[in-house]
Design a protein around this motif. Structure first.
Motif, PDB file in Angstrom:
ATOM      1  N   THR A 224     -43.943-125.339 -74.718  1.00  0.00           N
ATOM      2  CA  THR A 224     -44.616-126.523 -74.178  1.00  0.00           C
ATOM      3  C   THR A 224     -46.118-126.291 -74.063  1.00  0.00           C
ATOM      4  N   GLN A 225     -46.501-125.096 -73.626  1.00  0.00           N
ATOM      5  CA  GLN A 225     -47.922-124.761 -73.521  1.00  0.00           C
ATOM      6  C   GLN A 225     -48.592-124.751 -74.892  1.00  0.00           C
ATOM      7  N   GLU A 226     -47.908-124.195 -75.896  1.00  0.00           N
ATOM      8  CA  GLU A 226     -48.469-124.173 -77.246  1.00  0.00           C
ATOM      9  C   GLU A 226     -48.622-125.588 -77.791  1.00  0.00           C
ATOM     10  N   LEU A 227     -47.628-126.424 -77.531  1.00  0.00           N
ATOM     11  CA  LEU A 227     -47.685-127.814 -78.004  1.00  0.00           C
ATOM     12  C   LEU A 227     -48.791-128.582 -77.298  1.00  0.00           C
ATOM     13  N   THR A 228     -48.944-128.348 -76.003  1.00  0.00           N
ATOM     14  CA  THR A 228     -50.008-129.011 -75.240  1.00  0.00           C
ATOM     15  C   THR A 228     -51.379-128.603 -75.757  1.00  0.00           C
ATOM     16  N   ALA A 229     -51.551-127.295 -76.009  1.00  0.00           N
ATOM     17  CA  ALA A 229     -52.837-126.803 -76.509  1.00  0.00           C
ATOM     18  C   ALA A 229     -53.154-127.380 -77.883  1.00  0.00           C
ATOM     19  N   ALA A 230     -52.122-127.492 -78.733  1.00  0.00           N
ATOM     20  CA  ALA A 230     -52.343-128.013 -80.091  1.00  0.00           C
ATOM     21  C   ALA A 230     -52.684-129.503 -80.079  1.00  0.00           C
ATOM     22  N   THR A 231     -52.054-130.270 -79.194  1.00  0.00           N
ATOM     23  CA  THR A 231     -52.306-131.717 -79.150  1.00  0.00           C
ATOM     24  C   THR A 231     -53.622-132.058 -78.461  1.00  0.00           C
ATOM     25  N   GLN A 233     -56.357-130.118 -78.559  1.00  0.00           N
ATOM     26  CA  GLN A 233     -57.459-129.362 -79.156  1.00  0.00           C
ATOM     27  C   GLN A 233     -58.563-130.295 -79.640  1.00  0.00           C
ATOM     28  N   GLU A 234     -59.800-129.886 -79.370  1.00  0.00           N
ATOM     29  CA  GLU A 234     -60.974-130.645 -79.809  1.00  0.00           C
ATOM     30  C   GLU A 234     -61.872-129.757 -80.661  1.00  0.00           C
ATOM     31  N   PRO A 235     -62.169-130.182 -81.902  1.00  0.00           N
ATOM     32  CA  PRO A 235     -61.624-131.345 -82.617  1.00  0.00           C
ATOM     33  C   PRO A 235     -60.172-131.106 -83.018  1.00  0.00           C
ATOM     34  N   PRO A 236     -59.427-132.165 -83.271  1.00  0.00           N
ATOM     35  CA  PRO A 236     -58.000-132.002 -83.610  1.00  0.00           C
ATOM     36  C   PRO A 236     -57.814-131.158 -84.874  1.00  0.00           C
ATOM     37  N   ASP A 237     -56.779-130.322 -84.842  1.00  0.00           N
ATOM     38  CA  ASP A 237     -56.457-129.463 -85.985  1.00  0.00           C
ATOM     39  C   ASP A 237     -55.052-129.809 -86.447  1.00  0.00           C
ATOM     40  N   ALA A 238     -54.973-130.605 -87.529  1.00  0.00           N
ATOM     41  CA  ALA A 238     -53.672-131.092 -88.006  1.00  0.00           C
ATOM     42  C   ALA A 238     -52.785-129.939 -88.480  1.00  0.00           C
TER      43      ALA A 238
END
Length: 291
Positions: A224-231, A233-238
């Motif tokens: 959940t923490q990894e998913l939160t960090a990925a969503t 993230q600024e700027p977004p990293d697809a």
């Protein structure tokens, strides 16, 4: 230095101006080393002394240096190396250290223990020197995590570290989800890192064992923490988001969230002691889905 040495208290550094000079020199060295957050801590000692002497010229210079340090903190870009590069660096470092000990004790007299499992000293050869190598990460209590927010705070003034050892009751390191236990070992060092020495004595060792459902709770929280960090993230990293999603919910992932739910949430546990963990895991899944 010894307080009994003649003239130790009459040196040019053993004065208020000498102290200020040494602190200013330390601040310059910290700034050169890129430890800009530490520059602020040093000047917190210097500024009250300068204010007491009404030394406005030095105060102006000090605040201008602080401004540069704060600007550097804002503009500092953290260079992240990939895992492979880090592994190579550590392997090179370990090889260098092992070569040093091999020269000291003899190549055949030094043996490396590569896992983090507890060592039975009775099985060791008394004529050999053993080195156990494992990976540790900083350990923070829940109240500490609220205060350690920035990268610097999470990697400075560290004295507690943790490493984990997976195991099963039948002696294997890995097993099915329902059999997988984990031993968390917390080490406390005599001094905090970074320190003037690269090796510090361990003064306390704590161990606690996680049951299979507790291991599942911990893994779901990490996902959940990894998913939160990925969503967020600024700027977004697809690409990063895609990798996290594939590793979390991909159909081909073994022991992923789907299997965790099937193993631990399919039925209400018969043991009343597991009710609390069962509810915790359900809440972890709820938060994971909401992300």
């Amino acid at each position: 230095l010894s307080p009994d040495e003649d003239g130790i208290c009459s040196g040019r550094y053993f004065s208020e101006s000498g102290l200020v000079g040494l602190l200013e020199q330390a601040a310059e060295l910290f700034s050169t080393g890129g430890l800009y957050e530490t520059v602020n801590e040093v000047y917190k000692i210097v500024i009250p002394i300068l204010e007491a002497h009404r030394d406005f010229r030095k105060l102006t210079l000090t605040h201008s240096k602080l401004q540069k340090a704060f600007d550097s903190i804002i503009n500092k870009v953290l260079v992240r190396q990939d895992t492979a590069n880090k592994t190579c660096c550590w392997v090179a470092l370990f090889s260098l250290r092992l070569g040093f000990y091999g020269q000291c004790f003899g190549e055949d007299a030094v043996e490396v223990i590569k896992d983090s499992a507890p060592v039975d000293k009775r099985k060791l050869d008394p004529n050999k020197a053993y080195i156990q190598i494992t990976f540790v990460e900083p350990y923070f209590d829940e109240y500490e995590k609220k205060d350690r927010v920035t990268y610097f705070e999470k990697n400075f003034n560290l004295s507690r570290f943790m490493y984990t050892t997976p195991f099963t009751m039948d002696g294997r390191p890995r097993g099915e989800l329902s059999e997988q236990y984990k031993r968390n070992t917390i080490l406390t060092t005599m001094h905090a890192f970074p320190y003037v020495k690269t090796r510090i004595n361990v003064i306390q060792k704590e161990e606690f064992i996680l049951t299979p459902i507790e291991v599942a709770i911990e893994d779901m929280r990490k996902k959940t923490q990894e998913l939160t960090a990925a969503t967020n993230q600024e700027p977004p990293d697809a690409k990063m988001l895609q990798m996290v999603l594939q590793g979390s919910v991909g159909a081909t992932v073994n022991q992923g969230p789907l299997e965790v739910a099937q193993v631990f949430l399919a039925e209400i546990p018969a043991d009343p002691k597991l009710y609390r963990h069962h509810n915790k895991l359900r809440l972890c899944f709820k938060e994971f889905i909401m992300r």
